[in-house]
Design an enzyme around this catalytic site. Structure first.
Site, mmCIF file in Angstrom:
data_model
loop_
_atom_site.group_PDB
_atom_site.id
_atom_site.type_symbol
_atom_site.label_atom_id
_atom_site.label_comp_id
_atom_site.label_asym_id
_atom_site.label_seq_id
_atom_site.Cartn_x
_atom_site.Cartn_y
_atom_site.Cartn_z
ATOM 1 N N LEU A 1 0.834 -1.204 0.000
ATOM 2 C CA LEU A 1 0.000 0.000 0.000
ATOM 3 C C LEU A 1 0.870 1.256 0.000
ATOM 4 C CD1 LEU A 1 -2.845 -1.094 2.464
ATOM 5 C CD2 LEU A 1 -2.723 -1.360 0.000
ATOM 6 N N ASN B 1 -0.873 -9.249 17.482
ATOM 7 C CA ASN B 1 0.167 -9.521 18.469
ATOM 8 C C ASN B 1 -0.496 -10.047 19.734
ATOM 9 O OD1 ASN B 1 2.531 -8.761 17.037
ATOM 10 N ND2 ASN B 1 1.902 -6.638 17.243
ATOM 11 N N ARG C 1 0.219 -10.372 22.832
ATOM 12 C CA ARG C 1 0.955 -9.969 24.039
ATOM 13 C C ARG C 1 0.678 -8.502 24.317
ATOM 14 N NH1 ARG C 1 4.381 -6.621 21.508
ATOM 15 N NH2 ARG C 1 5.130 -7.262 19.458
HETATM 16 P P1 ADP Z 1 6.097 -7.069 11.743
HETATM 17 O O1 ADP Z 1 5.398 -8.178 12.441
HETATM 18 O O2 ADP Z 1 7.429 -7.463 11.191
HETATM 19 O O3 ADP Z 1 6.136 -5.808 12.540
HETATM 20 P P2 ADP Z 1 3.756 -6.158 10.227
HETATM 21 O O4 ADP Z 1 2.980 -7.041 9.353
HETATM 22 O O5 ADP Z 1 3.178 -5.802 11.544
HETATM 23 O O6 ADP Z 1 5.228 -6.782 10.420
HETATM 24 O O7 ADP Z 1 4.092 -4.818 9.459
HETATM 25 C C1 ADP Z 1 4.933 -3.831 10.012
HETATM 26 C C2 ADP Z 1 4.830 -2.561 9.217
HETATM 27 O O8 ADP Z 1 5.192 -2.791 7.845
HETATM 28 C C3 ADP Z 1 3.434 -1.970 9.151
HETATM 29 O O9 ADP Z 1 3.123 -1.169 10.254
HETATM 30 C C4 ADP Z 1 3.546 -1.159 7.871
HETATM 31 O O10 ADP Z 1 4.240 0.045 8.116
HETATM 32 C C5 ADP Z 1 4.390 -2.017 6.972
HETATM 33 N N1 ADP Z 1 3.545 -2.892 6.126
HETATM 34 C C6 ADP Z 1 3.117 -4.138 6.421
HETATM 35 N N2 ADP Z 1 2.353 -4.649 5.433
HETATM 36 C C7 ADP Z 1 2.274 -3.676 4.482
HETATM 37 C C8 ADP Z 1 1.633 -3.570 3.194
HETATM 38 N N3 ADP Z 1 0.909 -4.568 2.692
HETATM 39 N N4 ADP Z 1 1.786 -2.409 2.509
HETATM 40 C C9 ADP Z 1 2.530 -1.391 2.984
HETATM 41 N N5 ADP Z 1 3.159 -1.432 4.178
HETATM 42 C C10 ADP Z 1 3.053 -2.557 4.924
#
Ligand code: ADP
Length: 446
Positions: A203, A289, A291
């Protein structure tokens, strides 16, 4: 209620849990590595046990040593804190097998949500919207190419076992996909011992919005509103605020209720957070998450509810005792994550604290295990303090945050306080007008 709890963690979060326990009349046992013998959580706990050398693998991740410490000190329960073993289903299982209560969700929920592919599938079945992409793991480059073609570029390759932004690579075209696919798998294998990856549409300008949830063992589940964690560097949160300046009342109500309903439907117990990306008025689930989270503090500031206390209560089997309509939101809160790092290069800056003065006054909270003369070890995460500020309005909160940063003195090492000072002075931040890429774009300009 428990009489004694072992805190299987260190730093500010160990202290945070200790504080909740003390206020509940629960005794605490600190565990620590040899590098943390002088740490504040060790000093304040009722008892402490050294569980190994500085290396986290041999101490804070050492399950036999932690279980032995729990047996010797005869505790009722173990709180895993954040990071380390907090999302390790096997640890949760072993804790229970040894006759202690794990202060967290069931091992089954940790397992389901720990595999992001299964997590997405599980919440989709409950009607939650997810980011478009592969239906499951992609096990060959050809499959990745096919999904990317269908989804449309740019795409993001993500590790199924991911966390901390590791194993995540963007590809803007088929050429980049080849490299990104291999890189993501390699990074995932190195970081998690599991190279399963999946694919998502990348995105362009979303915000990161997450919902704080709490379920009890009697089937009740509530939400505590949202947090906006869009100020990020390398997919890691830097500043968080609640409520989000990007949501209107209707969107807030919609996503909170939907997340709570989903958590209730899967029988979730304990505190947990569902994370979403929000773009053009649409929410897309990315992960849960299972936790407590670093930024739980801002939710506490706007609800007046101690989430660690609630977490301990429900782990002990107590019913929530209140419903969704009893949770009230007041004012605005912002948290700055202060790291022991150079504020421009982000190179870690461990060392001895020489001069320490924490800000105070109405609406100011500092969660930190620092003290003057303390030596920040080089072996662990560089988060050393959370500066959390509450105000009646967002504007008041911003003014209070500015003067709190000004007051904060952490001598002897470099910290990211100057970065926070810079961020909150930006017009886009003042206007609440930023997305997950904004901070990196700002830093690229200088
Ligand atoms: P992690 O578990 O490694 O923290 P997440 O899935 O929670 O990974 O994603 C962490 C961050 O990565 C999100 O807050 C966002 O900023 C970015 N992100 C994750 N998925 C997308 C996506 N499909 N498009 C754009 N940014 C993404």
């Amino acid at each position: 209620m428990f009489e004694k709890v072992l805190i299987a963690n260190r730093g500010e979060i160990a202290l945070r849990i200790h504080r909740a326990c003390r206020e509940m009349g629960i005794q605490t046992v600190a565990v620590h590595s040899t590098a943390d013998a002088d740490a504040m959580h060790v000093r304040l706990a009722d008892e402490s046990v050294c569980i190994g050398p500085a290396s986290a693998r041999e101490s804070y991740l050492n399950i036999p040593a932690i279980l032995s410490a729990a047996s010797i000190t005869n505790v009722d329960a173990i709180h895993p804190g954040i990071g380390f073993l907090s999302e390790n289903a096997q640890f949760a299982e072993m804790v229970e097998e040894h006759g202690f209560t794990f202060i967290g969700p069931t091992p089954e929920h940790i397992r389901i949500m720990g595999d992001k592919v299964t997590a997405k599938k599980t919440v989709m079945e409950q009607g939650l919207p997810v980011v478009p992409g592969s239906d499951g793991p992609v096990s060959t480059l050809e499959e990745a190419e096919k999904v990317a073609h269908e989804t449309g570029y740019p795409v993001l390759i993500k590790a199924a076992a991911g966390g901390g932004g590791k194993g995540m690579k963007v590809a803007r075209n088929p050429d980049q996909l080849k490299e990104a696919y291999q890189l993501a798998r390699g990074e995932a294998r190195a970081a998690f011992g599991n190279d399963e990856v999946y694919l998502e549409k990348y995105l362009g300008r979303p915000r990161h919005i997450e919902i704080q949830l709490l379920g009890d063992t009697h089937g009740a589940c509530v939400h505590f509103g949202e947090r906006d964690c869009s100020v990020q560097r390398r997919h890691q949160k830097v500043i968080e605020e609640a409520p989000s300046p990007a949501l209107n009342a209707e969107q807030r109500e919609y996503i909170g209720a939907l997340a709570a309903k989903t958590a209730a439907a899967i029988g979730y117990r304990g505190v947990g957070t569902m994370e979403f990306l929000f773009e053009d008025g649409q929410f897309y689930f990315i992960e849960m998450n299972t936790r407590l989270q670093v930024e739980h503090t801002i939710t506490e500031m706007i609800t007046g509810i101690d989430l660690v206390r609630e977490q301990i209560r429900v782990a002990a089997g107590a019913p929530l005792g209140y419903g969704q309509s009893d949770i009230r939101f007041e004012g605005h809160a912002i948290e700055c994550r202060v790291n022991a790092e150079n504020p421009e290069t982000f190179i870690p800056s461990p060392g001895k604290i020489d001069g320490y003065h924490a800000p105070g006054g109405l609406g100011v909270r500092v969660d930190s295990a620092l003290y003057d003369g303390y030596r920040v070890p080089s072996h662990y995460d560089s988060l050393i303090a959370k500066l959390v500020v509450h105000g009646t309005t967002r504007n008041e909160c911003l003014m209070r945050l500015r003067r709190s940063i000004e007051e904060y003195v952490i001598g002897g090492i470099q910290t990211t306080l100057p970065l926070h000072d810079r961020i909150i002075a930006q017009q886009a931040f003042i206007d609440g007008n930023y997305d997950i890429h904004w901070l990196e774009q700002l830093m690229a300009k200088s």
